[in-house]
Design a protein around this motif. Structure first.
Motif, PDB file in Angstrom:
ATOM      1  N   GLN A 155      28.704  -0.160  90.889  1.00 35.31           N
ATOM      2  CA  GLN A 155      28.394   0.275  89.525  1.00 35.31           C
ATOM      3  C   GLN A 155      27.053  -0.306  89.138  1.00 35.31           C
ATOM      4  O   GLN A 155      26.877  -1.527  89.075  1.00 35.31           O
ATOM      5  CB  GLN A 155      29.468  -0.169  88.548  1.00 35.31           C
ATOM      6  N   TYR A 163      24.929   9.579  83.115  1.00 38.64           N
ATOM      7  CA  TYR A 163      25.755   9.104  84.227  1.00 38.64           C
ATOM      8  C   TYR A 163      25.429   9.910  85.483  1.00 38.64           C
ATOM      9  O   TYR A 163      25.346  11.136  85.445  1.00 38.64           O
ATOM     10  CB  TYR A 163      27.238   9.264  83.891  1.00 38.64           C
ATOM     11  N   PHE A 211      26.643  10.275  89.572  1.00 39.30           N
ATOM     12  CA  PHE A 211      27.772  10.001  90.465  1.00 39.30           C
ATOM     13  C   PHE A 211      27.378  10.422  91.884  1.00 39.30           C
ATOM     14  O   PHE A 211      26.970  11.556  92.115  1.00 39.30           O
ATOM     15  CB  PHE A 211      28.983  10.804  89.983  1.00 39.30           C
ATOM     16  N   HIS A 271      32.732   0.760  95.407  1.00 39.37           N
ATOM     17  CA  HIS A 271      32.051   1.328  94.240  1.00 39.37           C
ATOM     18  C   HIS A 271      30.984   0.345  93.759  1.00 39.37           C
ATOM     19  O   HIS A 271      31.286  -0.771  93.342  1.00 39.37           O
ATOM     20  CB  HIS A 271      33.050   1.580  93.107  1.00 39.37           C
ATOM     21  N   THR A 296      24.364   4.835  83.520  1.00 38.99           N
ATOM     22  CA  THR A 296      25.177   4.277  84.605  1.00 38.99           C
ATOM     23  C   THR A 296      25.044   5.106  85.876  1.00 38.99           C
ATOM     24  O   THR A 296      25.046   6.330  85.840  1.00 38.99           O
ATOM     25  CB  THR A 296      26.661   4.227  84.195  1.00 38.99           C
ATOM     26  N   SER A 303      26.997   5.433  89.585  1.00 42.43           N
ATOM     27  CA  SER A 303      28.117   5.060  90.455  1.00 42.43           C
ATOM     28  C   SER A 303      27.798   5.518  91.867  1.00 42.43           C
ATOM     29  O   SER A 303      27.698   6.720  92.120  1.00 42.43           O
ATOM     30  CB  SER A 303      29.423   5.713  89.991  1.00 42.43           C
TER      31      SER A 303
END
Length: 363
Positions: free
Chosen positions: A359, A248, A250, A357, A277, A279
């Motif tokens: 994603q 992930y 961010f 956001h 992922t 973000s």
């Protein structure tokens, strides 16, 4: 008075002069409010709990020079923030107005004016064709602290409570234990919050500012967090041995500031595991001026100024810097993420924020 967006054919010269005077007046007042926050004058008056006090009594209560306090109080009375009794020449701040300095976010928003204007003359030189390319982050001495204040509400009230749970699969992975990377973590508030709430996960935060990373590491040590790691590093060239390391990534309101956003997106793609992922949280703006003016006029009025005074000059300070700016817009954002081969899973609004956001996933 005519609307601030009225065309020249409707607004008379006299009306424009009045409107301009009001804009200047509000700008100067903002400086005075910021002074009350920075010096602690507002907090002193809040601590006095609406007791009627003279300028000397207020100065003594906060260990200030009376003459400066007197002039500051004059501006606040004229602005109808502080109350004044001419009979005994006393002042007090009504409790319903404590919010002027009562929340971190409100204070940070007001402090943005003097903080950004610290580089005012440096930015002005950049406008000239033979002037400098941009302005170094060093010119904005308290910028990390400013950003921490403006983002605190989302980080503390939404990040763990609603934002991460909105991605159930990722949320479960965080609980089980994965590797997380935050790009542009500044003082590391969000990085530490993620690490603290998901002790099985290893969380890394990188930023180019040494002062921000130092502050982040000190606070992590104080909190006894052994699963968080802070590194002074550019997102343009991440370590070669980080390939397919993170589950992930961010990125919170940072991408538009980066000098080489496409290079950074490609690097994020490289270090993200397959199925991982990304973000990207960034301004809820549009790529066309007319859309920003029509759809988000209030944010547009301040957003372009914030961008002109910081986002653009700090990005352009680098050779061939992109200078995207805070008003780059959702259309440009999607174009760049797709160009970096990310699949955009969803685009959603952020609670208590003027951001979107994105994603994304590495397929």
């Amino acid at each position: 008075m005519t609307d601030s967006n009225a065309s020249n054919s409707v607004e008379t010269q006299k009306e424009f002069i009045v409107r301009l005077a009001n804009v200047v007046g509000d700008g100067l007042l903002c400086v005075s409010i910021a002074m009350g926050i920075e010096t602690g004058l507002f907090q002193t008056m809040i601590d006095l709990k609406e007791e009627h006090k003279t300028t000397q009594e207020i100065a003594d209560a906060g260990d200030f020079k009376e003459r400066y306090v007197r002039e500051w109080l004059g501006s606040q009375v004229a602005a109808k923030i502080v109350e004044y009794d001419p009979k005994d020449r006393t002042y007090w701040l009504p409790s319903q107005r404590y919010a002027v300095a009562g929340t971190v976010k409100a204070s940070a928003m007001i402090m943005a004016v003097p903080n950004l204007c610290a580089a005012f003359f440096d930015v002005a030189k950049c406008f000239k064709k033979d002037g400098p390319r941009g302005v170094s982050y060093d010119k904005y001495a308290d910028f990390d602290e400013l950003m921490a204040g403006m983002n605190q509400e989302f980080f503390k009230d939404c990040l763990i409570q609603s934002f991460l749970p909105s991605m159930p699969k990722l949320h479960q992975q965080l609980q089980d234990g994965i590797k997380v990377l935050e790009i542009g973590c500044s003082q590391g508030m969000s990085t530490r919050i993620i690490a603290q709430n998901f002790p099985n996960s290893q969380v890394y935060g990188i930023d180019i500012t040494e002062s921000g990373i130092k502050e982040a590491q000190e606070k992590a040590t104080e909190a006894g967090l052994g699963n968080v790691h802070f590194i002074v590093m550019s997102a343009t060239v991440l370590p070669s041995d980080w390939s397919e390391t993170f589950d992930y990534v961010f990125v919170h309101n940072v991408l538009h500031d980066l000098p080489y956003p496409m290079k950074s997106l490609h690097e994020i793609m490289r270090v993200l595991k397959k199925g991982g992922t990304l973000s990207v949280i960034d301004t809820a703006t549009y790529s066309k001026l007319e859309d920003n003016v029509a759809k988000i006029p209030t944010f547009a009025r301040k957003g372009y100024v914030l961008s002109m005074m910081n986002s653009v000059p700090t990005s352009l300070n680098n050779v061939d810097g992109a200078g995207l700016g805070a008003m780059w817009g959702r259309e440009k954002a999607q174009e760049m993420m797709k160009a970096a081969n990310f699949d955009i899973i969803s685009i959603s609004s952020i609670p208590k924020s003027t951001s979107l956001h994105y994603q994304c996933q590495k397929m």
